[in-house]
Design a protein around this motif. Structure first.
Motif, mmCIF file in Angstrom:
data_model
loop_
_atom_site.group_PDB
_atom_site.id
_atom_site.type_symbol
_atom_site.label_atom_id
_atom_site.label_comp_id
_atom_site.label_asym_id
_atom_site.label_seq_id
_atom_site.Cartn_x
_atom_site.Cartn_y
_atom_site.Cartn_z
ATOM 1 N N GLY A 150 0.787 -1.223 0.000
ATOM 2 C CA GLY A 150 0.000 0.000 0.000
ATOM 3 C C GLY A 150 0.821 1.275 0.000
ATOM 4 N N ILE A 151 2.140 1.152 0.012
ATOM 5 C CA ILE A 151 3.013 2.324 0.028
ATOM 6 C C ILE A 151 3.097 2.912 -1.380
ATOM 7 C CG2 ILE A 151 5.380 3.118 0.416
ATOM 8 C CD1 ILE A 151 5.637 0.771 2.406
ATOM 9 N N ALA A 152 3.077 4.225 -1.487
ATOM 10 C CA ALA A 152 3.256 4.869 -2.795
ATOM 11 C C ALA A 152 4.567 4.396 -3.396
ATOM 12 C CB ALA A 152 3.262 6.390 -2.633
ATOM 13 N N ILE A 153 4.529 3.992 -4.652
ATOM 14 C CA ILE A 153 5.723 3.428 -5.272
ATOM 15 C C ILE A 153 6.856 4.446 -5.324
ATOM 16 C CG2 ILE A 153 4.901 3.983 -7.591
ATOM 17 C CD1 ILE A 153 7.164 1.023 -6.439
ATOM 18 N N GLU A 154 6.524 5.721 -5.442
ATOM 19 C CA GLU A 154 7.569 6.753 -5.449
ATOM 20 C C GLU A 154 8.327 6.766 -4.123
ATOM 21 O OE1 GLU A 154 4.390 7.891 -8.340
ATOM 22 O OE2 GLU A 154 4.414 7.246 -6.232
ATOM 23 N N ASP A 155 7.593 6.656 -3.012
ATOM 24 C CA ASP A 155 8.229 6.641 -1.702
ATOM 25 C C ASP A 155 9.019 5.359 -1.500
ATOM 26 O OD1 ASP A 155 7.059 9.081 -1.262
ATOM 27 O OD2 ASP A 155 5.483 8.326 0.065
ATOM 28 N N ALA A 156 8.476 4.248 -1.978
ATOM 29 C CA ALA A 156 9.191 2.976 -1.873
ATOM 30 C C ALA A 156 10.511 3.039 -2.643
ATOM 31 C CB ALA A 156 8.322 1.839 -2.404
ATOM 32 N N ALA A 157 10.483 3.637 -3.833
ATOM 33 C CA ALA A 157 11.704 3.747 -4.633
ATOM 34 C C ALA A 157 12.727 4.650 -3.947
ATOM 35 C CB ALA A 157 11.368 4.280 -6.022
ATOM 36 N N LEU A 158 12.295 5.805 -3.463
ATOM 37 C CA LEU A 158 13.224 6.719 -2.798
ATOM 38 C C LEU A 158 13.818 6.074 -1.548
ATOM 39 C CD1 LEU A 158 11.240 10.066 -3.143
ATOM 40 C CD2 LEU A 158 13.412 9.505 -4.271
ATOM 41 N N ALA A 159 12.996 5.377 -0.767
ATOM 42 C CA ALA A 159 13.493 4.700 0.428
ATOM 43 C C ALA A 159 14.516 3.631 0.066
ATOM 44 C CB ALA A 159 12.333 4.084 1.209
ATOM 45 N N THR A 160 14.214 2.856 -0.956
ATOM 46 C CA THR A 160 15.121 1.784 -1.377
ATOM 47 C C THR A 160 16.433 2.348 -1.895
ATOM 48 O OG1 THR A 160 13.275 0.304 -1.882
ATOM 49 C CG2 THR A 160 15.374 -0.181 -2.932
ATOM 50 N N PHE A 161 16.376 3.398 -2.708
ATOM 51 C CA PHE A 161 17.608 4.000 -3.215
ATOM 52 C C PHE A 161 18.436 4.594 -2.079
ATOM 53 C CE2 PHE A 161 15.157 5.069 -7.388
ATOM 54 C CZ PHE A 161 15.175 3.720 -7.738
ATOM 55 N N ALA A 162 17.762 5.219 -1.107
ATOM 56 C CA ALA A 162 18.477 5.791 0.036
ATOM 57 C C ALA A 162 19.214 4.699 0.812
ATOM 58 C CB ALA A 162 17.511 6.532 0.952
ATOM 59 N N LEU A 163 18.584 3.549 0.956
ATOM 60 C CA LEU A 163 19.230 2.426 1.632
ATOM 61 C C LEU A 163 20.390 1.894 0.803
ATOM 62 C CD1 LEU A 163 15.959 0.752 2.869
ATOM 63 C CD2 LEU A 163 17.849 1.414 4.372
ATOM 64 N N GLN A 164 20.211 1.793 -0.501
ATOM 65 C CA GLN A 164 21.289 1.309 -1.362
ATOM 66 C C GLN A 164 22.493 2.243 -1.330
ATOM 67 O OE1 GLN A 164 18.300 0.495 -4.778
ATOM 68 N NE2 GLN A 164 20.073 -0.769 -5.304
ATOM 69 N N GLY A 165 22.230 3.531 -1.292
ATOM 70 C CA GLY A 165 23.308 4.514 -1.322
ATOM 71 C C GLY A 165 23.831 4.908 0.044
ATOM 72 N N ASP A 166 23.299 4.288 1.104
ATOM 73 C CA ASP A 166 23.727 4.581 2.479
ATOM 74 C C ASP A 166 23.525 6.053 2.825
ATOM 75 O OD1 ASP A 166 24.682 3.949 5.003
ATOM 76 O OD2 ASP A 166 26.790 4.266 4.462
ATOM 77 N N VAL A 167 22.353 6.566 2.495
ATOM 78 C CA VAL A 167 22.015 7.954 2.815
ATOM 79 C C VAL A 167 21.560 7.986 4.270
ATOM 80 C CG1 VAL A 167 20.614 9.956 2.206
ATOM 81 C CG2 VAL A 167 21.345 8.359 0.421
ATOM 82 N N ARG A 168 22.442 8.375 5.155
ATOM 83 C CA ARG A 168 22.171 8.229 6.591
ATOM 84 C C ARG A 168 21.289 9.331 7.152
ATOM 85 N NH1 ARG A 168 27.714 5.487 9.013
ATOM 86 N NH2 ARG A 168 27.886 3.922 7.341
#
Length: 214
Positions: A150-168
């Motif tokens: 149910g999460i907006a796909i845009e938010d899911a993508a940004l969250a996933t990219f932030a985790l991949q890039g170690d955006v602390r």
């Protein structure tokens, strides 16, 4: 926040408490900007997956200059590997997004030379609340206790990219470890909506980090 995803990705890297861009993702921020742009283009129908490659669906281009730049790497009759689309011109992507945000007044970017030699930019977000609201929204995709479906796909993508890039500024290492199952579920959602993009970003980030340590 009605901004292109790469603009939002850049703002997620801004530490509103310290008043500067965080450093942990510095090496791969260009790839994060590119991946966010590719996600935006795919979700908006400008790109699609065709036999495992990125295919441009139209000769038209979006209004945002950075989205248009990323899209114009492809021609409608020549699909490219997703990795190539993410990795192409990674070294100029962060500066392009930064300058666009500066030109519209979302941030101010004052250039100076550190020690009189090295060019750096002092970044200020005039409206820190804007950054905080964005960050909490994206954090909520992982930490909010929601069903990933149910999460907006845009938010899911940004969250996933932030985790991949170690955006602390978005997720701490401790939060990543404590919520592994949710992180995986959100990433799976991204993989369904944006096939091969997350893996392409992983490869691009790995290439950059390996190059930095060799």
């Amino acid at each position: 926040m009605n901004q292109p995803l790469p603009h939002q990705m850049y703002l997620l890297c801004y530490d509103t408490e310290k008043g500067k861009i965080e450093s942990s993702s510095a090496l791969v921020r260009g790839q994060l900007m590119r991946a966010a742009a590719v996600a935006d283009l795919a979700l908006s129908g400008w790109l699609r997956d065709r036999d495992g490659k990125a295919e441009r669906t139209t000769t038209k281009a979006p209004d945002d200059p950075f989205l248009a730049e990323v899209l114009n790497y492809l021609s409608p009759d020549r699909p490219r590997r997703w990795f190539n689309v993410v990795d192409h011109n990674w070294h100029t992507a962060e500066a392009t997004v930064r300058d666009l945000l500066d030109s519209t007044g979302v941030i101010t970017a004052d250039r100076r030379r550190a020690l009189g030699l090295f060019p750096v930019h002092d970044i200020v977000l005039p409206d820190p609340e804007r950054g905080r609201v964005l960050r909490e929204r994206v954090r909520g995709a992982v930490l909010g206790g929601h069903d990933p479906a149910g999460i907006a796909i845009e938010d899911a993508a940004l969250a996933t990219f932030a985790l991949q890039g170690d955006v602390r500024t978005v997720f701490s290492p401790r939060e990543r470890r404590a919520h592994r199952e949710v992180v995986r579920a959100v990433a799976d959602r991204v993989d369904v909506a944006l096939p091969r993009l997350r893996k392409a970003l992983d490869y691009s980030i790995a290439a950059r980090r390996a190059g930095a340590t060799s």
